[in-house]
Design an enzyme around this catalytic site. Structure first.
Site, mmCIF file in Angstrom:
data_model
loop_
_atom_site.group_PDB
_atom_site.id
_atom_site.type_symbol
_atom_site.label_atom_id
_atom_site.label_comp_id
_atom_site.label_asym_id
_atom_site.label_seq_id
_atom_site.Cartn_x
_atom_site.Cartn_y
_atom_site.Cartn_z
ATOM 1 N N GLU A 149 0.809 -1.229 0.000
ATOM 2 C CA GLU A 149 0.000 0.000 0.000
ATOM 3 C C GLU A 149 0.836 1.269 0.000
ATOM 4 O OE1 GLU A 149 -2.720 -0.576 3.251
ATOM 5 O OE2 GLU A 149 -3.590 -2.371 2.359
ATOM 6 N N ASN A 190 2.220 -4.776 -3.336
ATOM 7 C CA ASN A 190 0.815 -5.145 -3.142
ATOM 8 C C ASN A 190 0.011 -3.891 -2.797
ATOM 9 O OD1 ASN A 190 -1.106 -7.379 -2.696
ATOM 10 N ND2 ASN A 190 -1.059 -6.790 -0.529
ATOM 11 N N HIS A 226 -10.295 -5.859 -2.782
ATOM 12 C CA HIS A 226 -11.384 -5.675 -1.805
ATOM 13 C C HIS A 226 -12.497 -4.920 -2.523
ATOM 14 C CE1 HIS A 226 -9.126 -7.200 1.554
ATOM 15 N NE2 HIS A 226 -8.110 -6.404 1.265
ATOM 16 N N GLU A 254 -6.169 -10.480 -1.964
ATOM 17 C CA GLU A 254 -7.032 -10.312 -0.781
ATOM 18 C C GLU A 254 -8.496 -10.207 -1.188
ATOM 19 O OE1 GLU A 254 -5.619 -7.079 1.722
ATOM 20 O OE2 GLU A 254 -3.520 -7.617 1.404
ATOM 21 N N ASP A 256 -12.264 -10.059 -1.629
ATOM 22 C CA ASP A 256 -13.577 -10.175 -0.985
ATOM 23 C C ASP A 256 -14.529 -9.191 -1.665
ATOM 24 O OD1 ASP A 256 -12.744 -7.783 0.223
ATOM 25 O OD2 ASP A 256 -12.573 -8.644 2.231
HETATM 26 O O1 G2I Z 1 -7.891 -4.082 5.934
HETATM 27 C C1 G2I Z 1 -7.943 -5.239 5.155
HETATM 28 C C2 G2I Z 1 -6.589 -5.608 4.593
HETATM 29 C C3 G2I Z 1 -6.116 -4.533 3.600
HETATM 30 N N1 G2I Z 1 -4.850 -4.904 3.005
HETATM 31 C C4 G2I Z 1 -3.778 -5.250 3.942
HETATM 32 C C5 G2I Z 1 -4.245 -6.280 4.965
HETATM 33 O O2 G2I Z 1 -3.214 -6.529 5.899
HETATM 34 C C6 G2I Z 1 -5.510 -5.822 5.657
HETATM 35 O O3 G2I Z 1 -5.856 -6.841 6.610
HETATM 36 C C7 G2I Z 1 -6.450 -6.394 7.777
HETATM 37 C C8 G2I Z 1 -6.779 -7.591 8.649
HETATM 38 O O4 G2I Z 1 -7.717 -8.388 7.977
HETATM 39 C C9 G2I Z 1 -7.350 -7.132 9.985
HETATM 40 O O5 G2I Z 1 -7.494 -8.238 10.882
HETATM 41 O O6 G2I Z 1 -5.577 -5.533 8.444
HETATM 42 C C10 G2I Z 1 -6.199 -4.965 9.586
HETATM 43 C C11 G2I Z 1 -5.320 -3.855 10.128
HETATM 44 O O7 G2I Z 1 -4.004 -4.211 10.141
HETATM 45 C C12 G2I Z 1 -6.447 -6.085 10.610
HETATM 46 O O8 G2I Z 1 -7.128 -5.542 11.733
HETATM 47 C C13 G2I Z 1 -6.470 -5.638 12.944
HETATM 48 C C14 G2I Z 1 -7.186 -4.714 13.919
HETATM 49 O O9 G2I Z 1 -7.074 -3.375 13.413
HETATM 50 C C15 G2I Z 1 -6.550 -4.772 15.248
HETATM 51 O O10 G2I Z 1 -7.280 -3.990 16.143
HETATM 52 C C16 G2I Z 1 -6.493 -6.220 15.719
HETATM 53 O O11 G2I Z 1 -5.774 -6.319 16.914
HETATM 54 O O12 G2I Z 1 -6.494 -6.959 13.440
HETATM 55 C C17 G2I Z 1 -5.794 -7.093 14.647
HETATM 56 C C18 G2I Z 1 -5.728 -8.564 15.031
HETATM 57 O O13 G2I Z 1 -7.018 -9.108 15.117
#
Ligand code: G2I
Length: 441
Positions: A149, A190, A226, A254, A256
């Protein structure tokens, strides 16, 4: 109503794949990988989740476990437990791992973002981070999302810890350090909103072209994908192709498709069409190497937390039952004989027969395979681009807002087993006239 699958939803076991060929076998036969994002605690704590992760996919991406805040929460204090667990699970299930991610503006630990480091210190810290993490998993990672990103929507560089300290050269540096640490991993950049041809994907295109010209180690681009329901860009395949033409691999990393809740049959049918369109675009380009979904089920998805009121974005419902999107992916991958989606095995196809400035004629054909039939059928769809239905024949149709609902004329309410029924209509359009997904019941 459908007389064939009245038991469908109830009779299916909770992870209903009984008669299906797993996606991983279908994808392998097409020469691509099919993956998903996973969390370690769910692989060990949720049997349904683990069964799907282990049997349906050929590639796993740690959803969060390899991000900087996960692996080095305090400076010099590493926690590899969850990342190690996911790599071990993948090896046990004969799967590859997509490493995610070495350099990002987000999910960095506080010690790093608030450390007041000089540019030279940040550069040394980043080099060490990449050497440590990519080095630890050397030989075990098929592909790394090295930088994640890096662009704004207008194609300018995103202001980040790394860009602000090191300028745009941080991308090439990160790639070189990653190559040194793990020479066999494919190295990717990515991003999201780079799936269609637009200012942001142009910026990515120009960057990877110049990286290749400089001899920087870049192997591929990851298009996160996404998507919002009904908005898969029409230029997706052309965009994949232009990156491929640079001599790069392309992966959907990714995928969805989120929708406004509640999910309805019509929305789930559109979502199935969207997933199918992505698979077809990838299969159409030789260097599109695979497709990874982002989260196993709707219960696991990140979407509702970030987009309140939206969700149902994955291929499995919150009870780990495959949704129409799952079956559409299987079909697009060449699968046959999959379990029909709950609600009916009869399907409808919509075809524009003729189109001119401002007007068009279209036909809908409802077909029932042997063993299925319909009496007093109903067909419905949403016109997403402002089309208006003006006059129908062989059916009675009405439009309210975007929604069109059609019922049979007096003579064609029954669709017999192995038979079909057609009706037609005229409509108006402007701008674009995309084909909607039609549901039939
Ligand atoms: O936002 C969707 C994706 C966009 N591209 C990069 C990916 O890395 C991103 O993935 C998401 C995860 O699916 C989430 O699970 O990235 C988020 C932010 O990094 C992730 O959320 C985080 C929450 O913000 C935190 O509060 C939490 O502690 O997930 C963490 C673990 O559950």
């Amino acid at each position: 109503m459908c007389v064939c699958t009245a038991l469908g939803a109830l009779a299916l076991p909770s992870t209903a794949h009984a008669a299906d060929t797993p996606l991983r076998d279908l994808a392998a036969a097409k020469g691509i990988h099919i993956g998903n994002a996973v969390a370690g605690y769910k692989l060990s704590g949720n049997a349904q989740y683990a069964a799907i992760a282990g049997t349906q996919f050929t590639s796993l991406t740690p959803e969060n476990a390899m991000k900087w805040s996960s692996v080095e929460p305090a400076r010099g204090s590493y926690n590899w437990a969850e990342a190690d667990q996911i790599v071990a699970f993948a090896q046990e299930h004969d799967q590859q791992v997509r490493g995610h991610t070495l350099v990002w503006h987000s999910q960095n630990p506080g010690w790093l973002t608030s450390g007041g480091f000089s540019a030279a210190e940040l550069r040394a810290i980043l080099e060490r981070h990449i050497a440590t993490e990519a080095g630890r998993y050397r030989g075990k990672i098929a592909a790394w999302d090295v930088v994640n990103e890096m662009f704004n929507e207008d194609g300018t560089y995103r202001s980040s810890l790394w860009y602000n300290a090191m300028g745009p050269g941080y991308v090439a540096d990160a790639l070189r350090w990653a190559r040194q640490a793990d020479p066999n991993a494919k190295l990717y950049l990515n991003d999201y909103n780079v799936e269609g041809i637009n200012a942001k994907s142009d910026a990515l295109y120009n960057l990877v072209r110049s990286l290749k010209a400089q001899g920087a180690p870049i192997d591929g681009v990851g298009l996160q994908a996404h998507f919002v329901l009904g908005q898969v860009p029409s230029t997706l395949q052309a965009n994949i192709q232009r990156f491929a033409d640079l001599g790069l691999d392309v992966a959907i990393t990714e995928l969805d498709v989120r929708m406004q809740l509640p999910a309805t049959d019509a929305k789930l049918a559109q979502q199935a069409a969207d997933y199918s369109a992505v698979v077809k675009a990838c299969l159409a380009v030789g260097r599109c190497v695979g497709i990874t979904g982002w989260d196993i089920s709707d219960a696991d998805s990140w979407v509702p937390d970030v987009f309140p009121g939206y969700g149902a974005a994955t291929m499995y419902d919150a009870n780990y039952r495959p949704k129409p999107a799952y079956h559409a992916v299987a079909t697009a991958l060449g699968g046959g004989g999959t379990t029909p989606p709950p609600g009916g095995a009869c399907t409808a196809t919509y075809a524009v027969a003729n189109q001119w400035g401002g007007g068009f004629t279209a036909n809908v054909t409802i077909t029932c395979p042997p063993g299925s039939s319909l009496t007093n059928w109903q067909a419905a769809w949403d016109f997403g681009a402002g089309q208006r239905l003006t006059q129908a024949w062989n059916a009675g149709c009405r439009q309210e807002g975007t929604r069109v609902t059609c019922s049979p004329a007096s003579w064609n309410g029954s669709v017999p087993s192995g038979g079909s029924v057609s009706f037609g209509f005229n409509g108006t359009w402007s701008g674009s006239n995309p084909v909607p997904a039609v549901t039939v019941s």
